[in-house]
Write an enzyme that holds these catalytic residues in place. Structure first.
Site, PDB file in Angstrom:
ATOM      1  N   ARG A  27       0.827  -1.206   0.000  1.00  0.00           N
ATOM      2  CA  ARG A  27       0.000   0.000   0.000  1.00  0.00           C
ATOM      3  C   ARG A  27       0.867   1.264   0.000  1.00  0.00           C
ATOM      4  O   ARG A  27       0.376   2.337  -0.322  1.00  0.00           O
ATOM      5  CB  ARG A  27      -0.905   0.016   1.242  1.00  0.00           C
ATOM      6  N   ASN A 102      -5.521   5.593  10.068  1.00  0.00           N
ATOM      7  CA  ASN A 102      -5.297   5.830   8.642  1.00  0.00           C
ATOM      8  C   ASN A 102      -6.252   6.943   8.241  1.00  0.00           C
ATOM      9  O   ASN A 102      -7.411   6.930   8.636  1.00  0.00           O
ATOM     10  CB  ASN A 102      -5.618   4.544   7.862  1.00  0.00           C
ATOM     11  N   GLU A 484      -1.606   5.374 -21.036  1.00  0.00           N
ATOM     12  CA  GLU A 484      -1.233   4.355 -20.048  1.00  0.00           C
ATOM     13  C   GLU A 484       0.239   3.942 -20.211  1.00  0.00           C
ATOM     14  O   GLU A 484       0.960   3.765 -19.218  1.00  0.00           O
ATOM     15  CB  GLU A 484      -2.167   3.140 -20.185  1.00  0.00           C
ATOM     16  N   LYS A 488       2.902   4.298 -17.147  1.00  0.00           N
ATOM     17  CA  LYS A 488       3.677   3.157 -16.619  1.00  0.00           C
ATOM     18  C   LYS A 488       5.160   3.501 -16.594  1.00  0.00           C
ATOM     19  O   LYS A 488       5.855   3.229 -15.629  1.00  0.00           O
ATOM     20  CB  LYS A 488       3.475   1.897 -17.466  1.00  0.00           C
ATOM     21  N   GLU A 491       6.004   6.196 -13.866  1.00  0.00           N
ATOM     22  CA  GLU A 491       5.919   5.838 -12.451  1.00  0.00           C
ATOM     23  C   GLU A 491       6.964   4.826 -12.018  1.00  0.00           C
ATOM     24  O   GLU A 491       7.400   4.867 -10.870  1.00  0.00           O
ATOM     25  CB  GLU A 491       4.507   5.411 -12.039  1.00  0.00           C
TER      26      GLU A 491
END
Ligand code: F6R
Length: 615
Positions: A27, A102, A484, A488, A491
């Site tokens: 996460r 959180n 996209e 990709k 990142e």
């Protein structure tokens, strides 16, 4: 962002908490901590900035007495930097009470002032410590009723939060609450768990309970009680997690991303399974919900990041098959203007995690405005589907790598299914048999791209490891795939990358082309539209003439592109709406291989969290 684990039962809790936190690592986080009520009823706590390994090392060097009630946390810093002191848990009531959190408590400054005036001394800069101190004061003031104190505290908090607390005077009890932030209960035999998602406890139980908005849960080894924020009992919905612990393991792959890219044929097949009947798309979850699709005059698809690019493919598919206007809205832009929506609008949200705060807020906003809402989600028990009128689950299995791959393919698949389902319900698709056959053939075609292009594209990425910028061009459904492909690359390999609609080239981006500039071009099949195909071939010629290094993704047998391409990546023949699922695969492999060639961690890229649970 932030991972939460809670445990009560007969076993020592530290290993359970640490293993749960390890499963939630994906996460994204920058510090970690645990608190345990030991066998003598004393509360011990340890927290460390950095990776979980730092916490483990610290516990190895100076062990913490173990016990069978505990909470654990991984923190992604918001209020206050990622330091040991700011890490969770935070303590109160003379260090007998521990709290993890959180989310963001929006009214924390006012509460902090109030507590400072009361003489409370804070150790950290966090909003969480404010909640802990408030709980400590309530608890001390009400004669030691933890649940009662917890209820009054959560009613004073504004913003988004999942909060867990335990007190050494109540071993065997963990209390939790959630508002706009995730929390799931794991049901064991003589033990119970809490987690930000089911990954936190999947190795112990697959039986789970979803907690709704503004609800409080108390777990003991033998009981789970759920109430609303005022103490009224609530019936929580049990569900069985459809995957097991092995599905969330790397299982011999070099990275989770490599595994998840390879799992795409299965993700697509599982998303289609059970949704085709007699040559028609019939989504069982939408049974009896035809009114969602009839009488609407507009569809808005809302999502963030990669999911928003899946949404763009969905726009083409739904408009073509269901003959209704579709707009795609970034969720974080959607509710901060005054969008024209109402009862005749269907708002479709897309989220892998089902917890993205921006998307959740967009769904809530749409509902408040009277729109019909449907979510496409990969995570059972998540908040967004619970806030929607209907849900279509993608069955991609757990996605652990931060960069979304198989979930993206499953989202596009779900949107194609939704488009055909809506077309049938609205009577705008007379014969779906050809499209249904295309759908059914997709898993095998995706597998073929993986097999045939893996080596070629990896080699290409190796040659380009020093590249500083890559551009991606596409038209029609190739445009979202260009976006996209660029995302990709950005990142995970930290290289500048931009995706453009090929038609935009002459309106500006062509100025970026200089000799050697790598440009990926997604070429649509000439079988779908000779015109669109020829336009893209012209675009290739234009950039080639200016020295671009052109890497073409085109269907097998497309000879027209060969004279102008430096490299050609082939994909199998597919219908127009289905090509994106094939064309995206080489781009995922390219980004992954380039990042690997640069020695980067493809699973946990810098600054990013998998589940973005704050706005
Ligand atoms: C990119 C990526 C993100 C997510 C976005 C939405 O690889 O993973 O752009 O797509 O943060 O996340 P979900 O789908 O969980 O709402």
């Amino acid at each position: 962002m932030c991972g939460i684990v809670g445990y009560v039962g007969p076993r020592p809790s530290q290993d359970i908490l640490l293993a749960g936190l390890a499963r939630l690592e994906y996460r994204g986080y920058d510090s970690a901590g645990v608190a345990v009520i030991d066998g003598d009823g004393a509360l011990g706590m340890r927290k460390k900035a950095g990776k979980l390994a730092m916490l483990r090392d610290s516990l190895k060097d100076a062990p913490l007495a173990d016990g069978s009630t505990g909470i654990g946390h991984t923190r992604w810093a918001t209020h206050g930097g990622p330091t040991d002191v700011n890490a969770h848990p935070h303590l109160a009531d003379d260090d007998k009470l521990a709290v993890i959190h959180n989310g963001i408590i929006e009214n924390f400054s006012a509460l902090r002032e109030e507590l400072l005036a009361d003489g409370v001394v804070f150790r950290s800069e966090t909003d969480t410590e404010v909640a802990a101190a408030l709980l400590g004061r309530e608890y001390a003031g009400n004669g030691g009723d933890l649940q009662h104190a917890f209820r009054s505290v959560v009613n004073r908090l504004e913003g988004a939060f999942t909060l867990l607390a335990m007190h050494q005077d109540h071993p065997g009890l963990v209390v939790g609450a959630r508002r706009n932030s995730p929390l799931v209960i794991g049901l064991g035999e003589g033990e119970n768990f809490l987690g930000s998602d089911v990954a936190a406890f999947i190795e112990h139980t697959r039986r789970a309970l979803a907690i709704g908005q503004d609800q409080i849960v108390s777990i003991t080894p033998d009981a789970v009680t759920v109430t609303d924020f005022f103490g009224a009992p609530v019936q929580a919905e049990p569900f069985d997690v459809s995957w097991d612990a092995a599905a969330a393991e790397k299982g011999g792959w070099s990275s989770f991303m490599a595994k998840e890219v390879a799992e795409q044929p299965e993700a697509v097949a599982n998303t289609i399974r059970g949704r085709i009947h007699d040559g028609q798309v019939v989504i069982p979850e939408l049974d009896g919900l035809d009114e969602l699709f009839i009488g609407i005059n507009r569809v808005i698809i809302t999502a963030c990041g990669t999911a928003s690019y899946a949404a763009l493919v969905g726009k083409y598919a739904i408009e073509q098959w269901a003959r209704v206007a579709v707009d795609v809205e970034l969720a974080h832009e959607f509710r901060y203007r005054d969008p024209v929506i109402g009862a005749d609008t269907l708002v479709v949200s897309i989220s892998q995690s089902g917890e993205t705060m921006d998307t959740l807020m967009a769904v809530k906003y749409a509902r408040e405005r009277g729109a019909r809402t449907l979510s496409i989600c990969n995570t059972q028990g998540a908040t967004i589907p619970r806030e929607s009128d209907a849900v279509v689950y993608t069955h991609a299995g757990p996605e652990v790598a931060v960069a979304s791959t198989k979930a993206f393919s499953a989202q596009i698949t779900a949107l194609l299914l939704l488009g055909l389902h809506m077309g049938r319900v609205r009577g705008t698709v007379a014969d779906a048999s050809a499209d249904v056959a295309e759908l059914a053939a997709l898993p095998e075609k995706v597998a073929r791209v993986l097999e045939s292009e893996q080596e070629h594209v990896t080699q290409l990425a190796g040659w380009m490891a020093d590249t500083r910028s890559v551009l991606f061009l596409g038209r029609h459904v190739g445009y979202p795939i260009a976006l996209e492909g660029a995302l990709k690359l950005k990142e995970i390999s930290y290289i500048h990358a931009e995706g453009f609609a090929a038609g935009e080239l002459k309106h500006g981006p062509i100025a970026l082309i200089e000799p050697g500039q790598p440009v990926f071009v997604l070429v649509p099949s000439p079988r779908h539209s000779a015109l669109v195909h020829s336009k893209v071939v012209s675009n290739i010629q234009e950039i080639r003439a200016r020295g671009a290094r052109v890497i073409v993704i085109a269907e097998e047998g497309d000879a027209a592109v060969l004279p102008f391409a430096d490299e050609v990546i082939h994909i199998p023949l597919a219908g127009a709406m289905f090509e994106p699922l094939l064309a995206v695969v080489p781009l995922q492999i390219f980004a992954m291989a380039l990042a690997t060639a640069k020695g980067l961690d493809v699973d946990q890229p810098r600054n990013l969290a998998k589940s973005v649970t704050v706005e």
